[in-house]
Every structure is written in structure tokens, then in C-alpha cells.
Scaffold this active site. Structure first.
Site, PDB file in Angstrom:
ATOM      1  N   HIS A 222       0.353  60.874 -50.578  1.00 55.70           N
ATOM      2  CA  HIS A 222      -0.637  61.481 -49.687  1.00 55.70           C
ATOM      3  C   HIS A 222      -1.921  61.784 -50.452  1.00 55.70           C
ATOM      4  CE1 HIS A 222       0.293  65.378 -51.500  1.00 55.70           C
ATOM      5  NE2 HIS A 222       1.566  65.121 -51.308  1.00 55.70           N
TER       6      HIS A 222
HETATM    7  P1  TYD Z   1       4.461  67.578 -49.954  1.00 54.70           P
HETATM    8  O1  TYD Z   1       3.118  68.159 -50.249  1.00 54.70           O
HETATM    9  O2  TYD Z   1       4.489  66.302 -49.166  1.00 54.70           O
HETATM   10  O3  TYD Z   1       5.272  67.379 -51.315  1.00 54.70           O
HETATM   11  P2  TYD Z   1       5.090  66.312 -52.508  1.00 54.70           P
HETATM   12  O4  TYD Z   1       3.649  65.968 -52.620  1.00 54.70           O
HETATM   13  O5  TYD Z   1       5.625  67.039 -53.709  1.00 54.70           O
HETATM   14  O6  TYD Z   1       5.938  65.127 -52.232  1.00 54.70           O
HETATM   15  O7  TYD Z   1       5.334  68.696 -49.232  1.00 54.70           O
HETATM   16  C1  TYD Z   1       6.699  68.498 -48.917  1.00 54.70           C
HETATM   17  C2  TYD Z   1       7.053  69.394 -47.741  1.00 54.70           C
HETATM   18  O8  TYD Z   1       6.902  70.759 -48.075  1.00 54.70           O
HETATM   19  C3  TYD Z   1       6.207  69.138 -46.512  1.00 54.70           C
HETATM   20  O9  TYD Z   1       7.046  69.214 -45.375  1.00 54.70           O
HETATM   21  C4  TYD Z   1       5.251  70.301 -46.481  1.00 54.70           C
HETATM   22  C5  TYD Z   1       5.991  71.405 -47.179  1.00 54.70           C
HETATM   23  N1  TYD Z   1       5.124  72.299 -47.969  1.00 54.70           N
HETATM   24  C6  TYD Z   1       4.921  73.607 -47.546  1.00 54.70           C
HETATM   25  O10 TYD Z   1       5.447  74.053 -46.514  1.00 54.70           O
HETATM   26  N2  TYD Z   1       4.107  74.418 -48.296  1.00 54.70           N
HETATM   27  C7  TYD Z   1       3.504  73.982 -49.432  1.00 54.70           C
HETATM   28  O11 TYD Z   1       2.764  74.768 -50.097  1.00 54.70           O
HETATM   29  C8  TYD Z   1       3.710  72.621 -49.849  1.00 54.70           C
HETATM   30  C9  TYD Z   1       3.071  72.072 -51.081  1.00 54.70           C
HETATM   31  C10 TYD Z   1       4.525  71.819 -49.077  1.00 54.70           C
END
Ligand code: TYD
Length: 140
Positions: A52
Site C-alpha cells: 500500500h
Molecule cells: P496495514 O497497515 O495494512 O499493515 P501492514 O502495512 O503492516 O501490512 O494494517 C493491517 C491491518 O491493521 C488493517 O486492517 C488496518 C489495521 N490497522 C489499524 O487498525 N491501526 C493501525 O494503526 C494500523 C497500522 C493498522
């Protein structure tokens, strides 16, 4: 808002035979106010995270323990950073697509962020990201 802005920040390390210490202050050691801290851990071998970009969010990513790779892509250039030291932070500016992989066992990824969590701030589709990234309104 391009890859050249994303760089490793060398954090201060207080070396001590009893154990080393590193500290981080918003706007002093990182170029933003820290509004959120989160960490990723218990990552199973072979997992990939990220996939992302953020519209406005600035982040500093640290391998608190273990190591992993972060691949940054601004649509023009791509660069891989291997994070393996607790005193190195990778600064990621807004509008950069990122992938994370090659997590070692017991790795902990600490992220300092310039804003609270907001799903609205995410591009989770690479084509949508690319469209906005290179549209005239975002030319920098
Ligand atoms: P994501 O940012 O996609 O994780 P990564 O980049 O590590 O793969 O987040 C994963 C999930 O967690 C997504 O459903 C959103 C949730 N999330 C929160 O609820 N709060 C947060 O501060 C973060 C970073 C993610």
C-alpha cells in the site's frame, strides 16, 4: 514526494556494557510530530506485508529486533532497504508504495507515524495509486 526523500536516518546510540539505548524525539530525530506508534511482530516466515501507499502519512520504520526488507516504489524508481539494526530508521514520505518481506524469525518492526490510523489515507490498489501519483494535481 519521491523516492529520493526516503532515507535511512542514523539514530543516536548510547553504547553501554549493560546494553545499548536509542532514543527518538519527534521533529528532532524524525521530520514530523509522532502521533502514533505501532509494531508488527510474530511474523510467520515467508510472509509479505505492506502492499500500500499513504496519501499524507509520514513514517519512520525501525527493525527493533531481527531484520526485514522494505521495497519502496514511487512509480518511477524502486529501492530495497534491508533493515537489521535498532539504531537505523527508514523515513518514508507520503505517496510511496511499499512492500515488506524477508522477515527473520522473531523480528519486530516498529513504526512511528505522523498521524492516527485512517483507512482513508491508504491506497491499497497499485493502479489507483499510480493514477493519482502521476496526475498533474500531485506533480511535485
Ligand atoms: P496495514 O497497515 O495494512 O499493515 P501492514 O502495512 O503492516 O501490512 O494494517 C493491517 C491491518 O491493521 C488493517 O486492517 C488496518 C489495521 N490497522 C489499524 O487498525 N491501526 C493501525 O494503526 C494500523 C497500522 C493498522
Amino acid at each position: 514526494m519521491n523516492l529520493a526523500e526516503c532515507k535511512i536516518i542514523n539514530l543516536e546510540k548510547i553504547s553501554d556494557p549493560r546494553g545499548n539505548l536509542t532514543f527518538i524525539e519527534g521533529h528532532k530525530h524524525v521530520p514530523f510530530d509522532i502521533k502514533r506508534v505501532y509494531y508488527v511482530y510474530d511474523v510467520p516466515g515467508g510472509s509479505e506485508r505492506g502492499g500500500h501507499a499513504h496519501k499524507c502519512l509520514k513514517q519512520l520504520v525501525i527493525a527493533l529486533s531481527g531484520s526485514f526488507d522494505i521495497i519502496l516504489n514511487d512509480g518511477m524508481d524502486k529501492k530495497t532497504f534491508h533493515l537489521s539494526r535498532s539504531y537505523y530508521g527508514l523515513y518514508i514520505c507520503p505517496m510511496i508504495w511499499r512492500e515488506m518481506n524477508n522477515f527473520s524469525s522473531n523480528s519486530v518492526c516498529l513504526v512511528l507515524a505522523s498521524n492516527e490510523y485512517s483507512e482513508e489515507d491508504y491506497y491499497r490498489n497499485f493502479e489507483s495509486y499510480m493514477q493519482d501519483r502521476w496526475s498533474p494535481k500531485n506533480w511535485v
